[in-house]
Each structure stands twice: as structure tokens, then as C-alpha cells.
Design a protein around this motif. Sequence first.
Motif, short mmCIF file in Angstrom:
data_model
loop_
_atom_site.label_atom_id
_atom_site.label_comp_id
_atom_site.label_asym_id
_atom_site.label_seq_id
_atom_site.Cartn_x
_atom_site.Cartn_y
_atom_site.Cartn_z
N HIS A 134 -0.42 9.32 6.50
CA HIS A 134 -0.64 7.89 6.78
C HIS A 134 -1.76 7.51 5.82
O HIS A 134 -2.79 8.17 5.79
CB HIS A 134 -1.06 7.67 8.23
CG HIS A 134 -0.96 6.24 8.69
ND1 HIS A 134 -0.83 5.89 10.01
CD2 HIS A 134 -0.98 5.06 8.01
CE1 HIS A 134 -0.77 4.56 10.12
NE2 HIS A 134 -0.86 4.05 8.91
N MET A 135 -1.55 6.48 5.02
CA MET A 135 -2.43 6.16 3.91
C MET A 135 -3.17 4.84 4.12
O MET A 135 -2.62 3.89 4.68
CB MET A 135 -1.61 6.07 2.61
CG MET A 135 -0.68 7.24 2.34
SD MET A 135 -1.51 8.83 2.10
CE MET A 135 -2.48 8.50 0.64
N ALA A 182 2.65 3.78 4.49
CA ALA A 182 3.27 4.98 3.91
C ALA A 182 2.78 5.21 2.48
O ALA A 182 2.35 4.27 1.81
CB ALA A 182 4.79 4.82 3.92
N ILE A 183 2.90 6.43 2.01
CA ILE A 183 2.59 6.75 0.61
C ILE A 183 3.61 6.07 -0.30
O ILE A 183 3.28 5.56 -1.35
CB ILE A 183 2.54 8.28 0.35
CG1 ILE A 183 2.27 8.62 -1.12
CG2 ILE A 183 3.79 8.99 0.81
CD1 ILE A 183 0.88 8.38 -1.60
N ASP A 184 4.88 6.03 0.16
CA ASP A 184 5.94 5.43 -0.66
C ASP A 184 7.06 4.91 0.23
O ASP A 184 6.96 4.95 1.46
CB ASP A 184 6.47 6.45 -1.69
CG ASP A 184 7.04 7.71 -1.06
OD1 ASP A 184 7.52 7.65 0.10
OD2 ASP A 184 6.99 8.78 -1.70
N ASN A 244 5.70 3.87 -5.09
CA ASN A 244 4.51 4.48 -4.54
C ASN A 244 3.56 3.34 -4.12
O ASN A 244 2.94 2.69 -4.96
CB ASN A 244 3.85 5.37 -5.60
CG ASN A 244 2.66 6.13 -5.06
OD1 ASN A 244 1.83 5.59 -4.34
ND2 ASN A 244 2.55 7.40 -5.43
N HIS A 245 3.50 3.10 -2.80
CA HIS A 245 2.71 1.97 -2.29
C HIS A 245 1.21 2.12 -2.56
O HIS A 245 0.52 1.13 -2.80
CB HIS A 245 2.93 1.82 -0.78
CG HIS A 245 4.33 1.47 -0.39
ND1 HIS A 245 5.00 0.39 -0.91
CD2 HIS A 245 5.19 2.07 0.47
CE1 HIS A 245 6.21 0.33 -0.37
NE2 HIS A 245 6.35 1.35 0.47
N ALA A 253 0.60 -5.36 1.87
CA ALA A 253 -0.65 -4.86 2.45
C ALA A 253 -0.41 -3.86 3.57
O ALA A 253 -1.26 -3.03 3.85
CB ALA A 253 -1.48 -6.03 2.96
N THR A 254 0.74 -3.93 4.20
CA THR A 254 1.09 -2.95 5.24
C THR A 254 2.55 -2.55 5.07
O THR A 254 3.40 -3.37 4.70
CB THR A 254 0.91 -3.52 6.67
OG1 THR A 254 1.73 -4.67 6.83
CG2 THR A 254 -0.54 -3.87 6.96
N THR A 255 2.81 -1.28 5.35
CA THR A 255 4.18 -0.76 5.41
C THR A 255 4.24 0.18 6.61
O THR A 255 3.21 0.56 7.17
CB THR A 255 4.57 0.01 4.13
OG1 THR A 255 3.70 1.15 3.99
CG2 THR A 255 4.50 -0.86 2.89
#
Length: 196
Positions: free
Chosen positions: A136-137, A151-153, A165-166, A183-185
Amino acid sequence: MKRVLTAVMLTAALGVAGPAFAADTAEVGKPAPAFTLKDEAGKEHSLAQYQGKIVVLEWTNPDCPFVQRHYKADTMQNTLKGFDGQKVVWLAVDSTSSNTPDKSASWKKGEGFTYPVLVDAEGKVGKTYGAKTTPHMYVIDEKGVLRYAGAIDDDPRGKNASAVNHVKTAVDSLLTGKPVPAATTEPYGCSVKYKS
């Protein structure tokens, strides 16, 4: 109307806090919650010491198959390599209740990465940030404001060669003074194994 009033009265009776509580939790667009944690070598790291730099927080657990896949593919290491080390700091955080500094040190040595693994076995920082999965990023800007969480991606199964790649997108946007596009996923991975 009666139901709404009942809900409001029940919330007040239970002492559930509104905005004051939100200040102690991570929210995109607001200052990131302060923390101080020790890494695998016993060195303290606080969010405040990295003021002026972009900070990437990666919630991790070496036993999680999603984390293992990303480390086998060097996703985190390659993402970090693309950034200016003078401007971007990467901190892994392990909130697994059974984690110890020795376990983190052994994993770090085996994988061969250089950034610290912060030990949060009590889960306090993870819960403050609302970390749900590994990975969790989170991306925090130079002023300490949380600018990305998720997410990372966009490739949960690791099957898309052209995955977005978020984290890279968020950091690149901040480095060029642009707003973060997403800004959020929705994070994916294993659940964080908090202390029960």
C-alpha cells in the motif's frame, strides 16, 4: 428525518469524534500524520526529518505473494532508481505483528535493496495511515502534505506489460510542479497482518 436525528444523537452519545479525529489520520490533500519509527538497524526515522523532500511510504510484508512478485520484478527498486536521490526518499514500513528488526534486516539483505525498513509491529503508524494491503503506497510532498494513496500500479495480477506505475506518476508530477492526476487508487495485495 427522524432516522438522521437518531444517527446524529447516537454519534454524539457514543462520543465519536468528527473533524478532530480526522487530523490524526492520513487524508490526501492534508498534512501527513507525523511518526517516528526505528529501522531494521535500530536507526530512528521521523517524517519531520525529511521535510523538503518527497517521501514515498511502502507498506510491505516479505511473506505476501504480491510483495514477493514486485521484489522479484524489482518494481520498487526500479521505481526508486528513476528518481533524484537528493529529492526523493523511499521508506518501507512493515506493520506485520510478528515482524522483528532481524527479520527485516535478513529480508533486506536477501533482496539487496538500500532503503530502510521501518518496524511497526505494534501497527500504530499503519493504522494511522489506514494501510490495508501489502503493498500500500503513499506519496508525501516536500511540505509534508499527503498527495497520493493507493496501489503501486494498475496491474494487480502482474500480467500487463504496459502497466501504469501510480507512484512514479505521482512523484514525477510533484517534481515538475503539476497536480497528481490520480490522487487515490484502490490498493491491492495481502491484508496487513496487524496485532489483534
